[in-house]
Scaffold this motif. Structure first.
Motif, PDB file in Angstrom:
ATOM      1  N   LEU A   1       0.829  -1.212   0.000  1.00  0.00           N
ATOM      2  CA  LEU A   1       0.000   0.000   0.000  1.00  0.00           C
ATOM      3  C   LEU A   1       0.863   1.262   0.000  1.00  0.00           C
ATOM      4  N   LYS A   2       1.945   1.222   0.740  1.00  0.00           N
ATOM      5  CA  LYS A   2       2.812   2.398   0.807  1.00  0.00           C
ATOM      6  C   LYS A   2       3.474   2.682  -0.532  1.00  0.00           C
ATOM      7  N   ALA A   3       3.685   1.622  -1.326  1.00  0.00           N
ATOM      8  CA  ALA A   3       4.328   1.808  -2.631  1.00  0.00           C
ATOM      9  C   ALA A   3       3.387   2.456  -3.639  1.00  0.00           C
ATOM     10  N   ALA A   4       2.079   2.315  -3.419  1.00  0.00           N
ATOM     11  CA  ALA A   4       1.107   2.922  -4.333  1.00  0.00           C
ATOM     12  C   ALA A   4       1.001   4.418  -4.056  1.00  0.00           C
ATOM     13  N   GLN A   5       0.626   5.179  -5.088  1.00  0.00           N
ATOM     14  CA  GLN A   5       0.560   6.635  -4.954  1.00  0.00           C
ATOM     15  C   GLN A   5      -0.867   7.176  -5.003  1.00  0.00           C
ATOM     16  N   SER A   6      -1.859   6.307  -5.087  1.00  0.00           N
ATOM     17  CA  SER A   6      -3.235   6.795  -5.191  1.00  0.00           C
ATOM     18  C   SER A   6      -3.736   7.302  -3.846  1.00  0.00           C
ATOM     19  N   ASP A   7      -4.769   8.132  -3.880  1.00  0.00           N
ATOM     20  CA  ASP A   7      -5.365   8.659  -2.651  1.00  0.00           C
ATOM     21  C   ASP A   7      -5.862   7.531  -1.754  1.00  0.00           C
ATOM     22  N   LYS A   8      -6.553   6.565  -2.356  1.00  0.00           N
ATOM     23  CA  LYS A   8      -7.132   5.478  -1.562  1.00  0.00           C
ATOM     24  C   LYS A   8      -6.049   4.666  -0.870  1.00  0.00           C
ATOM     25  N   ALA A   9      -4.954   4.406  -1.585  1.00  0.00           N
ATOM     26  CA  ALA A   9      -3.867   3.629  -0.994  1.00  0.00           C
ATOM     27  C   ALA A   9      -3.204   4.390   0.151  1.00  0.00           C
ATOM     28  N   LYS A  10      -2.962   5.675  -0.048  1.00  0.00           N
ATOM     29  CA  LYS A  10      -2.335   6.481   1.009  1.00  0.00           C
ATOM     30  C   LYS A  10      -3.219   6.543   2.251  1.00  0.00           C
ATOM     31  N   GLU A  11      -4.514   6.755   2.024  1.00  0.00           N
ATOM     32  CA  GLU A  11      -5.434   6.831   3.170  1.00  0.00           C
ATOM     33  C   GLU A  11      -5.463   5.505   3.926  1.00  0.00           C
ATOM     34  N   LYS A  12      -5.536   4.407   3.188  1.00  0.00           N
ATOM     35  CA  LYS A  12      -5.576   3.093   3.837  1.00  0.00           C
ATOM     36  C   LYS A  12      -4.291   2.834   4.617  1.00  0.00           C
ATOM     37  N   TRP A  13      -3.152   3.166   4.024  1.00  0.00           N
ATOM     38  CA  TRP A  13      -1.877   2.965   4.713  1.00  0.00           C
ATOM     39  C   TRP A  13      -1.822   3.786   5.995  1.00  0.00           C
ATOM     40  N   LEU A  14      -2.269   5.030   5.935  1.00  0.00           N
ATOM     41  CA  LEU A  14      -2.241   5.896   7.117  1.00  0.00           C
ATOM     42  C   LEU A  14      -3.137   5.351   8.226  1.00  0.00           C
ATOM     43  N   ARG A  15      -4.327   4.945   7.866  1.00  0.00           N
ATOM     44  CA  ARG A  15      -5.259   4.426   8.881  1.00  0.00           C
ATOM     45  C   ARG A  15      -4.717   3.148   9.530  1.00  0.00           C
ATOM     46  N   GLU A  16      -4.250   2.199   8.704  1.00  0.00           N
ATOM     47  CA  GLU A  16      -3.783   0.921   9.230  1.00  0.00           C
ATOM     48  C   GLU A  16      -2.473   1.077  10.001  1.00  0.00           C
ATOM     49  N   SER A  17      -1.607   1.960   9.533  1.00  0.00           N
ATOM     50  CA  SER A  17      -0.341   2.179  10.244  1.00  0.00           C
ATOM     51  C   SER A  17      -0.593   2.835  11.598  1.00  0.00           C
ATOM     52  N   TYR A  18      -1.555   3.719  11.656  1.00  0.00           N
ATOM     53  CA  TYR A  18      -1.894   4.348  12.940  1.00  0.00           C
ATOM     54  C   TYR A  18      -2.425   3.306  13.910  1.00  0.00           C
ATOM     55  N   LYS A  19      -3.246   2.375  13.405  1.00  0.00           N
ATOM     56  CA  LYS A  19      -3.749   1.298  14.262  1.00  0.00           C
ATOM     57  C   LYS A  19      -2.601   0.462  14.826  1.00  0.00           C
ATOM     58  N   ASP A  20      -1.533   0.302  14.040  1.00  0.00           N
ATOM     59  CA  ASP A  20      -0.392  -0.507  14.469  1.00  0.00           C
ATOM     60  C   ASP A  20       0.550   0.253  15.399  1.00  0.00           C
ATOM     61  N   GLY A  21       0.233   1.505  15.701  1.00  0.00           N
ATOM     62  CA  GLY A  21       1.040   2.278  16.635  1.00  0.00           C
ATOM     63  C   GLY A  21       2.166   3.075  16.016  1.00  0.00           C
ATOM     64  N   ASN A  22       2.202   3.168  14.688  1.00  0.00           N
ATOM     65  CA  ASN A  22       3.277   3.934  14.032  1.00  0.00           C
ATOM     66  C   ASN A  22       2.907   5.413  13.956  1.00  0.00           C
ATOM     67  N   GLU A  23       2.676   6.022  15.096  1.00  0.00           N
ATOM     68  CA  GLU A  23       2.131   7.373  15.144  1.00  0.00           C
ATOM     69  C   GLU A  23       3.093   8.421  14.583  1.00  0.00           C
ATOM     70  N   ASN A  24       4.376   8.268  14.833  1.00  0.00           N
ATOM     71  CA  ASN A  24       5.329   9.273  14.362  1.00  0.00           C
ATOM     72  C   ASN A  24       5.427   9.303  12.835  1.00  0.00           C
ATOM     73  N   SER A  25       5.542   8.125  12.223  1.00  0.00           N
ATOM     74  CA  SER A  25       5.650   8.080  10.765  1.00  0.00           C
ATOM     75  C   SER A  25       4.351   8.540  10.109  1.00  0.00           C
ATOM     76  N   VAL A  26       3.221   8.201  10.722  1.00  0.00           N
ATOM     77  CA  VAL A  26       1.931   8.658  10.193  1.00  0.00           C
ATOM     78  C   VAL A  26       1.829  10.171  10.292  1.00  0.00           C
ATOM     79  N   LYS A  27       2.246  10.721  11.421  1.00  0.00           N
ATOM     80  CA  LYS A  27       2.186  12.175  11.608  1.00  0.00           C
ATOM     81  C   LYS A  27       3.048  12.888  10.579  1.00  0.00           C
TER      82      LYS A  27
END
Length: 715
Positions: free
Chosen positions: A269-295
């Motif tokens: 997902l991170k390799a994709a550049q579409s809006d949907k992929a970026k949004e999904k990566w941000l949401r799922e990464s935040y769930k996994d606790g990667n708050e700094n990289s998401v921010k």
């Protein structure tokens, strides 16, 4: 009646199809596709006909017994030759999808019998048999010999599908679209340009095909196959088209891999550049606790957004997760809705129409707009850039590639700005819009549907808004059409000043695309409101109670002989209308006995066309009420249809209303209800008399509703 196609019709169109690859697209052909074209042209006509007939099938598997066409000499001998020379092969070359699409259940059972007993399999569904066959093939390979010799596989299918992709720009289109065009089943663009390549380079085309082809096959891949692709080396993309297909594929692949390998799925997902992929990566990464990289990623998007949609998400997500803001922008906008309207509950099936009718009763102009206003204005303003400068590759293309790939402004910035500069007055813009509409009326396009009322809201917008506002929004659409192709407010209102309103009934939600469109309209300088509707019994809402008499029960061929209408406002009669109508046909004797209306009585009466305008104006902005409403409404709607006019009104049925408010009565016929409630009937089965009686029933239902509301508010 089936239309007979001329001899070798399919072969003629296949040569038309191949002619496309003699021009600019020739350089895009893969080695396999080039070899296919060369080998095909070397065949004689009979063998070409066989190949083309197979190519026109939906699946790569064919049943050779279905190829005994009169236009082909000794077709089975031709197939034998083509099989010996590598054009067709046996089922071992087939994909599971093609096998499932063509083989019958009996054929599948016959194949499974080669692996042993098939006892009990006859009760299996076809999909279960296909799954079982696949398990046997994966575990034991294909049987050494099997008897399904009539089924063959097109060994040229990969080359053909690549050619179809280069021609149509997608993996779903097939050669039968040529026959659909000629038979009038499919409308195509007659002004298309056919010698423009879809892709910049051969590598761009092949990368696009890799991603598009895998995307179309994802549903048939198991976890191991998905993981192998995710971990494998993917083609490099440079052109806009290849990047578009790559991002589409990676998003879909990432979602699937995420289900069984979370880390790898997030990586895809991170390799994709579409809006949907970026949004999904941000949401799922935040769930996994990667708050700094998401921010950090959110801040990068906010500083340099790639689209309005992604920016809206990033700002909202950032505010809620890192600034401790508890509600979303959508919720805030709904809470701060600038107005609430009390609308009669009868409008609950078409709330926007009810709001416009409410405004009309208060002398306020309004237009139904939604997406159609801005999409039609955009399309007509930039028709030249969209459909002439952005040269369409084939007549089957409806959506310009620059919109599909969302690079319209980048591609035509100079032309767009030159046009807007030239249209420096409302008069010039209005003339340009009318000119484009006149020149191109009825032409196929993906932006809007043509109609006689298309220009009405555009005219109102040009009259009441400033050019700066209009052009600001149009520029935003040019720069990011993907984010602004929909989600626009429901209505446009002029009440001394122009404003747009997104109408929300109880339970409705504001979607992200609506939020983006509202925010961009506001940025362009427009007044935009979210108007919430509260359902009430509006005393100012007119109700027209209708009754008709007819020559029979079916509105397809029977006609109206009498119409009676009673208009109620606030429970009081304010107007009535009654007339006999000449049905322009004989009235059956049993109908005359029932209604008392004879041929002599209607001989000098007006026909419906002569009273249609009055019926339309009498019922305008009113609720259409009748006893068994669909009967009366259906007849009147059909009469307007015969005049090539539309008739649409909100409906209410007094049968249903009486059942709801007075349950348990032995009968809800008009005669029995009037007798039960002591309602005087002047003459049963005459239109005005029945309409007046139904009006009294409507009043009773309303009174019961008011009584129930009063009881509930006092307890």
């Amino acid at each position: 009646m089936r239309k007979d196609l001329p001899p070798r019709y399919y072969l003629t169109h296949f040569h038309e199809f191949l002619g496309f690859f003699e021009g600019a697209s020739r350089a895009l052909l893969s080695d396999e596709a080039t070899d296919f074209v060369r080998r095909f042209k070397a065949l004689d006509d009979d063998k070409q006909c066989i190949v083309v007939r197979a190519a026109n099938r939906k699946y790569a598997v064919i049943d050779r017994t279905q190829f005994n066409y009169n236009e082909i000499a000794v077709p089975q001998e031709q197939i034998d030759w083509l099989t010996d020379n590598g054009w067709f092969g046996d089922l071992t070359h087939a994909s599971l999808n093609d096998i499932a699409g063509v083989l019958t259940k009996d054929a599948l059972l016959e194949l499974l019998a080669e692996y042993g007993s098939i006892q009990g399999l006859a009760s299996f569904t076809k999909p279960k048999l296909v799954t079982l066959l696949n398990e046997h093939i994966e575990a034991r390979g294909w049987p050494e010999r099997f008897s399904l010799d009539n089924y063959l596989v097109c060994l040229f299918d990969d080359a053909l599908r690549y050619l179809l992709f280069i021609y149509f720009g997608n993996t779903k289109s097939r050669l039968n679209q040529f026959s659909m065009r000629d038979l009038g089943v499919m409308r195509t663009r007659s002004d298309s340009v056919t010698d423009t390549a879809r892709f910049d380079t051969k590598s761009d085309a092949q990368a696009s095909w890799f991603y598009a082809n895998h995307y179309s096959q994802l549903a048939f891949y198991n976890d191991d196959m998905l993981l192998a692709i995710a971990e494998g080396e993917l083609p490099i993309t440079e052109g806009v088209s290849a990047c578009f297909y790559r991002d589409q594929f990676l998003y879909a692949l990432g979602l699937k891999v995420l289900m069984f390998d979370r880390a790898k799925g997030l990586e895809v997902l991170k390799a994709a550049q579409s809006d949907k992929a970026k949004e999904k990566w941000l949401r799922e990464s935040y769930k996994d606790g990667n708050e700094n990289s998401v921010k950090q990623t959110l801040e990068e998007i906010i500083d340099n957004p790639q689209s309005d949609t992604l920016l809206a998400f990033a700002e909202d997500f950032y505010a809620r997760k890192y600034h401790k803001k508890r509600t979303s922008t959508v919720t805030d906008m709904l809470r701060n809705a600038s107005r609430t309207l009390d609308i009669d509950v009868s409008q609950n099936q078409q709330v926007e129409r009810g709001v416009l009718a409410h405004y009309a009763r208060h002398g306020i102009e309004g237009w139904r707009t939604e997406n159609r206003l801005w999409r039609s204005l955009f399309g007509l303003t930039f028709w030249k850039q969209l459909y002439e400068e952005d040269t369409l590759v084939t007549e089957f293309d409806r959506r310009p590639l620059s919109l599909k790939q969302n690079n319209f402004y980048a591609k035509f910035e100079h032309s767009i700005e030159a046009l807007l500069k030239a249209l420096d007055s409302k008069e010039k813009l209005r003339f340009h819009i009318h000119k484009m509409a006149t020149m191109h009326y009825g032409k196929v396009n993906s932006l809007f549907m043509w109609s006689s009322h298309l220009l009405t809201p555009i005219e109102a917008l040009i009259e009441h808004a400033s050019l700066e506002q209009i052009y600001a929004l149009l520029r935003m659409m040019c720069k990011d059409f993907e984010s602004l192709r929909d989600g626009f407010p429901d209505i446009m209102v002029f009440d001394g000043a122009l404003r747009f309103e997104e109408v929300k009934a109880p339970g409705d939600q504001l979607r992200r695309n609506q939020l983006v469109s509202i925010q961009r309209l506001q940025q362009a300088g427009f007044d935009v409101a979210v108007t919430t509707v509260k359902w009430v019994r509006d005393p100012a809402q007119p109700y027209v109670v209708v009754d008709i008499e007819t020559t029979g029960g079916n509105n397809s061929y029977n006609r109206i002989t009498e119409i009676g209408m009673v208009k109620l406002v606030g429970g009081k009669e304010v107007d009535r209308f009654q007339t006999l109508l000449n049905p322009q046909r004989r009235i059956p004797s049993n109908i005359t006995r029932l209604t008392g209306i004879s041929d002599d009585m209607v001989a000098g009466a007006p026909i419906f066309a002569e009273v249609a305008e009055h019926v339309a104006s009498f019922t305008e902005d009113a609720v259409f009420v009748a006893h068994n409403v669909n009967f009366d409404y259906g007849f009147i709607k059909q009469e307007f249809a015969r005049l090539e006019q539309t008739f649409r009104r909100p409906k209410m049925c007094t049968v249903r209303e009486m059942r709801r408010t007075y349950p348990g009565l032995p009968s809800y016929s008009l005669a029995n209800l009037t007798r039960h409630f002591h309602i005087d009937m002047e003459q049963h089965h005459r239109a005005l008399s029945d309409a007046k009686a139904a009006a009294e029933l409507l009043k009773l239902a309303f009174e019961k509703d008011d009584e129930l509301v009063g009881i509930s508010s006092n307890t």
